[in-house]
Motif scaffolding. Sequence first.
Motif, short mmCIF file in Angstrom:
data_model
loop_
_atom_site.label_atom_id
_atom_site.label_comp_id
_atom_site.label_asym_id
_atom_site.label_seq_id
_atom_site.Cartn_x
_atom_site.Cartn_y
_atom_site.Cartn_z
N GLY A 1 0.77 -1.24 0.00
CA GLY A 1 0.00 0.00 0.00
C GLY A 1 0.79 1.28 0.00
N GLY A 2 2.07 1.22 0.37
CA GLY A 2 2.83 2.46 0.46
C GLY A 2 2.27 3.36 1.55
N GLU A 3 2.35 4.67 1.34
CA GLU A 3 1.85 5.61 2.35
C GLU A 3 0.34 5.70 2.29
N PHE A 4 -0.31 5.57 3.46
CA PHE A 4 -1.76 5.74 3.57
C PHE A 4 -2.00 7.17 4.02
N ASN A 5 -2.46 8.00 3.12
CA ASN A 5 -2.58 9.44 3.38
C ASN A 5 -3.88 9.76 4.11
N HIS A 6 -3.94 9.36 5.35
CA HIS A 6 -5.17 9.51 6.13
C HIS A 6 -4.81 9.51 7.62
N GLY A 7 -5.53 10.28 8.40
CA GLY A 7 -5.31 10.30 9.85
C GLY A 7 -5.91 11.55 10.47
N PHE A 8 -5.86 11.62 11.79
CA PHE A 8 -6.49 12.71 12.53
C PHE A 8 -5.55 13.23 13.61
N THR A 9 -5.69 14.50 13.93
CA THR A 9 -4.88 15.09 15.00
C THR A 9 -4.98 14.27 16.29
N TYR A 10 -6.19 13.78 16.57
CA TYR A 10 -6.41 13.09 17.83
C TYR A 10 -6.44 11.57 17.69
N SER A 11 -5.93 11.04 16.57
CA SER A 11 -5.81 9.59 16.46
C SER A 11 -4.99 9.04 17.62
#
Length: 453
Positions: A312-322
Motif C-alpha cells: 500500500g505504500g503511504e496511507f494518506n489519512h489520519g487525525f490530530t487526535y488519532s
Amino acid sequence: MQQTTREWQQLDASHHLHPFTDFQALNKKGSRIITKASGVYLEDSDGQRILDGMAGLWCVNMGYGRQELVNAATQQMQQLPYYNLFFQTAHPPVIELATLLTEITPPHLNQVFFTGSGSECNDTVLRMVRHYWASKGQPEKQVIISRHNAYHGSTVAGASLGGMKGMHAQGGLPIPGIVHIDQPYHFGEGQGISPHEFGLERARQLEQKILELGVDKVAAFIGEPIQGAGGVIIPPDSYWPEIQRICDHYGILLIADEVICGFGRTGHWFASEGFGIKPDLMCLAKGITSGYLPLGAVMVSDRVAKVLVEEGGEFNHGFTYSGHPVACAVAIANIKLMQSESIVKRVNETIGPYLQRRWRELADHPLVGETRGKGLVAALEIVQDKRTNQRFPTAANAGMTCREFCFNNGLVMRAVGDTMIISPPLVITEEQVDELVSLARRSLDLTAQTLKG
C-alpha cells in the motif's frame, strides 16, 4: 453564583446549536440541563433523578462516576497529555491499547487504526477499503453497499454510508460510490413472511446488487450487526450467515460497524461473534471508553493489513487526535475494569436475560405490537391496533409523546419513529431493571390515554 434552569436555557438558546435538533422548536421549549450523574442515574438542574435507559448515547457501559477511569485520565494527563502519531512516533498508551484490542477481538483482527469517533471510523474504512483494492491493482473496485435506515455517523462519508432519508435530504448526500439495499426489519417490512425466509430474501438483495453493479466494481458491504439508531433492528437468524456467504463467494470485504454493539452490549465482547460474522474491518467507539472520552478504532484483518503494509505504500489519512494518549489510557482502564468485573459474562448469563424477560412483559400492553432485544439492548413497537400492527397516523407523534412521558417520569427511553428503544449501562442491577420496566409501563399508559383519549 449558581445559574437557574431558566438562565441556563436562555444561554443555551443564545449560543448553542444542538446536534440533530430543530433549533427554533428547542429554543421555545428550553433544553433539559443535566448537571450530575452517578451509576445509572442522571440529575438535572431542577434536582430530578432520571434513570438513563440509553447509557448516554449507547456508550456509558460501566456507568457514571467510575473513579478508576477518572484516575487513569488524571495520571495520563500529568505524564503525557498529548502527542500525535504523525511524525513516525508512538506512545505507551496507544501501543498498549492496540495490543489489548487484538486480545479481545476475534483472532484474525491484529492491526488497529485509531480515530476520534465512530463517524471517523467509517470515514476511515471507506478510504481504507478503496486504498486496499487500488493497492491490489483493482482501483475500479470502489462501490460500498450499505442498507436503508442504517446509521454509520453524520460526517459526509458516514452519513452517505448510512441510509437515513432525513440525512440524505440535506447536503447532497449520499456521495458517489455508495448504494443501499433493504434492511432486515421483519416487524416493519416483513409481515406475512416467516422471519427465516425474510432474512434470506433481504440478505440475497446483496447478491443481486453485486451482480447488477458488477463484481469488478464492488469493494465491500457494511452493516451494523444490530441496527441501533434505526430502531434496534435485530435481523432474523438466517440473515448474517447468508451475508457472510455472499461476501466470501464474491470476494468482497465485509465491514462490521460495532460502534453500538461492541464491548459487551449484546452479551459478547462483540456482536459479530454472536451472529457468526467474520469481518475484514470492524469499527469500534462509544463503549471503548464507556463514553468518558472520545475515541474510535478500526480493527483490520490480517489479509487486509498484509496488503496495506506490503503493497500500500503511504496511507494518506489520519487525525490530530488519532490514538490520543489520555483517551487510550481511559480505554485501557475501562477494558480491564470490564474484565475484572466479568461484565460480558454478566450480560450474557444474568442481567441480560433478566432484562429481556422483564421487557417481554410489556408485550401485553395495548399499545405494544412487539418487544425484542438481545443482551442489554431492546425495543418495543407502538401500534394503534395490536391485531393488525397498524401504526398511529404520523401526525399523532406517538413515539415522541411516549418519550416525553418517559423523561418527565424519570426515564430516558429513546423514540425512533414509533419504536421505543433502550440501551442501559451494563452495570444496571435487577432492581434498577424493575424500575426501568415499571417507568416504561407507566409512560405507555399515559401515552395510551393521550392518543386514545
